[in-house]
Structure formats: structure tokens, C-alpha cells
Enzyme design. Structure first.
Site, PDB file in Angstrom:
ATOM      1  N   GLU A  60      57.856  93.942  64.885  1.00 43.39           N
ATOM      2  CA  GLU A  60      56.773  93.779  63.907  1.00 43.39           C
ATOM      3  C   GLU A  60      55.401  93.621  64.552  1.00 43.39           C
ATOM      4  O   GLU A  60      54.407  94.152  64.037  1.00 43.39           O
ATOM      5  CB  GLU A  60      57.067  92.571  62.998  1.00 43.39           C
ATOM      6  CG  GLU A  60      58.177  92.800  61.992  1.00 43.39           C
ATOM      7  CD  GLU A  60      59.575  92.616  62.564  1.00 43.39           C
ATOM      8  OE1 GLU A  60      60.552  92.829  61.825  1.00 43.39           O
ATOM      9  OE2 GLU A  60      59.683  92.254  63.755  1.00 43.39           O
ATOM     10  N   HIS A 129      64.776  83.016  55.660  1.00 47.38           N
ATOM     11  CA  HIS A 129      64.577  84.259  54.911  1.00 47.38           C
ATOM     12  C   HIS A 129      64.174  83.986  53.464  1.00 47.38           C
ATOM     13  O   HIS A 129      64.304  84.862  52.614  1.00 47.38           O
ATOM     14  CB  HIS A 129      65.839  85.114  54.924  1.00 47.38           C
ATOM     15  CG  HIS A 129      66.126  85.756  56.238  1.00 47.38           C
ATOM     16  ND1 HIS A 129      67.067  86.751  56.396  1.00 47.38           N
ATOM     17  CD2 HIS A 129      65.589  85.563  57.472  1.00 47.38           C
ATOM     18  CE1 HIS A 129      67.109  87.136  57.667  1.00 47.38           C
ATOM     19  NE2 HIS A 129      66.221  86.424  58.340  1.00 47.38           N
TER      20      HIS A 129
END
Length: 325
Positions: A60, A129
């Protein structure tokens, strides 16, 4: 009007803007060959090719940096994160480069780019998450933050975000990709920074955004049976925030409840509460109520997760509290 899924609205918005402007491209993990982790880019590789729909490694920070550099050179990248929890790996590029480059270059480098993907919880995904970072990004000057709650809003706001000359954080939900809603046949844009009154009411204002606003609608339906009229405002854009729509509503209803799926400390709800008490204090007939998640990491246990998340009953309780019922 026609009915499509949320994921289709996202795909249509990106595809239409890529047809309109060749400088727009999509990049992220599994966006090409796999049609997107949530099938929000289905068919785009076939139409636009591998130069404009780019599968990236699980890196990322790297592909966020590529996007920043390409935006500085005239491209309009759309970066998809499989979840915004993973954006933390690339947050240096977002906060220190994307958000600041326009100012640091004295306006020489506008930064037309979109970082998009799902935010907040989506069932039993565990603490790492299940996080909502709207307030983190909204705290940063130079970034715009958009969190749609409907199919219609998602398409119109994403098209506006792609055309914007500043970096936009566009936050979706894994639990909304299958939602259905009506959209027009033709092109349409929803301006950033404009809230929407989803339900008119007279007794109390409820402000929310994203998927958690569904709980406000459920609560309003139940409260209506008891003769309590709720006005529901969907922020749609967290930054820039449409303060005037909130203030106008509060001056009418004299009561405010803010619902947000995030931790309470330094939340978006905290900002709204401050602005309302500063600019509309004399119109309030009760203290403002704020509903958020519990102030802990998200639990994995389904029983605990249910307690951790805000729900319609929490909204009903808060509304009755400001109504002194």
C-alpha cells in the site's frame, strides 16, 4: 430511473469518468484480473486494458506513492484499498504528500486523486479489520472525506470526487456492496460538502453518515409510532462538512442526536457537537447526545460485537433522553 447494486454504482462512476477523461486510471490489489475484491471494478480491465486498470502487489505504501507522483504529473489516479485498515500502511503518502503537496508547491501541483475502499466493521473480522478512520483523515487539512450511505449518493459523489482537483478519501462499506437503489439513466454529479435531509421531521435532529445511518432510519420508524418526529441528516461528506444544514435543522427541532460508527474520543460527532453548541446554543432544549461504538477495539465474539456497535435501540434511547421521555 433504474435499480442497481452499490458495487455497480461504484463501477459505473469509475468507468464513466475513465471514458470521459483518459488521465483517470484505477490501481489496487485485485482490481483487474479478479474484477475487484468486492467486484466493484467488474469488466473494467476488459474495457480499459492493463495500463489503466492496474493490479498491484500487496504494498500500500508503494502504490500510494506511485499515485501521488502520477497526480503531480497530470494523471487522476483512483487508488482502491481492500479495506481502509490497510491504508495505514500507506498513510505517510496520504497525509504527508497527497494532502500537503498543493500548499507546499505554492499551488504548482494540484493533487486530483481518490483513495477509495471499505471502512468500519463488516461482521466478525476482528479488531484490526473493523476500524473507522473518517475522523483521522478529516482531521487533515488538504483532504476531503466522503462516506455515502445510498447507491444514488455513491455514484454521484464518486464522480464528483474523481473530477475534484484535491485528494478525496472515499469510504464505502463491505456490507453495502450488495445494497440496491435507483440511479438515473444519464450523467449526474452530487457536489461534495452538501448534506442531505433523508427524512424531514420536527421534534429531533439525528445526524449520521455511512451504513450506520440505517439504524437511525429503523429508530425513526419506531419513534414515529409513538408520535415522535425525527429529522435525519446524512452528512455524505464529512469534510468539508455542511454545518449550515445541521444548524438550520437544530434551530427547528431544538434537539440533536449524532450517530457514528467510530470510537467516541475526538470523533466526527465531537466536532458536530462543538459547532452546534458554539453557533446554536440558545436553540437547544436539551444536551446533545452522541452515539458511537464502545471505546475499545472491535471484539471478534458475535455477542460482544453486537454490544459494541450502535443500534436502533441506542438511537431510540438517546432521542427519548433529549425529549425528556
Amino acid at each position: 430511473m433504474r435499480t442497481i447494486q452499490f458495487r455497480e454504482a461504484i463501477c459505473e462512476a469509475m468507468s464513466e469518468e475513465m471514458r470521459r477523461d483518459e488521465s483517470v486510471y484505477l490501481m489496487g490489489e485485485e482490481v483487474a484480473e479478479y474484477n475487484g475484491a468486492y467486484k466493484a471494478s467488474k469488466g473494467m480491465l476488459d474495457e480499459f486494458g492493463a495500463k489503466r486498470v492496474i493490479d498491484t502487489p500487496i504494498a500500500e505504501l508503494g502504490f500510494a506513492g506511485i499515485a501521488v507522483g502520477s497526480a503531480m504529473n497530470g494523471c487522476r489516479p483512483i487508488v482502491e484499498y481492500m479495506t481502509f485498515n490497510f491504508s495505514l500502511v500507506g498513510i505517510d503518502q496520504i497525509i504527508n504528500n497527497a494532502a500537503k503537496m498543493r500548499q507546499m508547491s505554492a499551488g504548482q501541483f494540484p493533487m486530483p486523486m481518490v483513495f477509495r475502499g471499505p471502512t468500519a466493521s463488516a461482521g466478525q473480522l476482528g479488531a484490526t479489520h473493523s476500524q473507522a478512520f473518517e475522523n483521522w483523515f478529516a482531521n487533515t487539512p488538504g483532504l476531503k472525506v466522503v462516506v455515502p450511505s445510498t447507491v444514488y449518493d455513491a455514484k454521484g459523489l464518486l464522480k464528483a470526487a474523481i473530477r475534484d482537483n484535491d485528494p478525496v478519501i472515499f469510504m464505502e462499506s463491505e456490507q453495502m456492496y450488495g445494497d440496491k437503489g435507483e440511479v438515473p439513466e444519464g450523467d449526474y454529479i452530487i457536489p461534495l460538502g452538501v448534506a442531505d435531509i433523508k427524512r424531514a421531521g420536527t421534534d429531533v435532529t439525528i445526524v449520521s453518515f455511512g451504513k450506520i445511518i440505517k439504524e437511525a432510519h429503523h429508530a425513526a420508524d419506531e419513534l414515529e409510532k409513538e408520535g415522535i418526529s425525527c429529522e435525519i441528516i446524512d452528512l455524505r461528506t464529512v469534510r468539508p462538512m455542511d454545518y449550515e444544514t445541521i444548524l438550520t435543522s437544530v434551530k427547528k427541532t431544538n434537539r440533536l442526536v449524532v450517530l457514528e460508527e467510530a470510537w467516541p474520543f475526538a470523533s466526527v460527532a465531537s466536532e458536530i457537537t462543538y459547532i452546534v453548541q458554539e453557533r446554536a446554543f440558545d436553540f437547544l432544549d436539551a444536551p446533545i447526545q452522541r452515539i458511537t461504538t464502545a471505546d475499545t477495539p472491535a471484539p471478534y465474539s458475535p455477542t460482544l460485537l453486537k454490544e459494541w456497535l450502535p443500534n436502533a435501540q441506542d438511537v431510540i434511547k438517546a432521542v427519548k433522553k433529549v425529549m425528556y421521555k
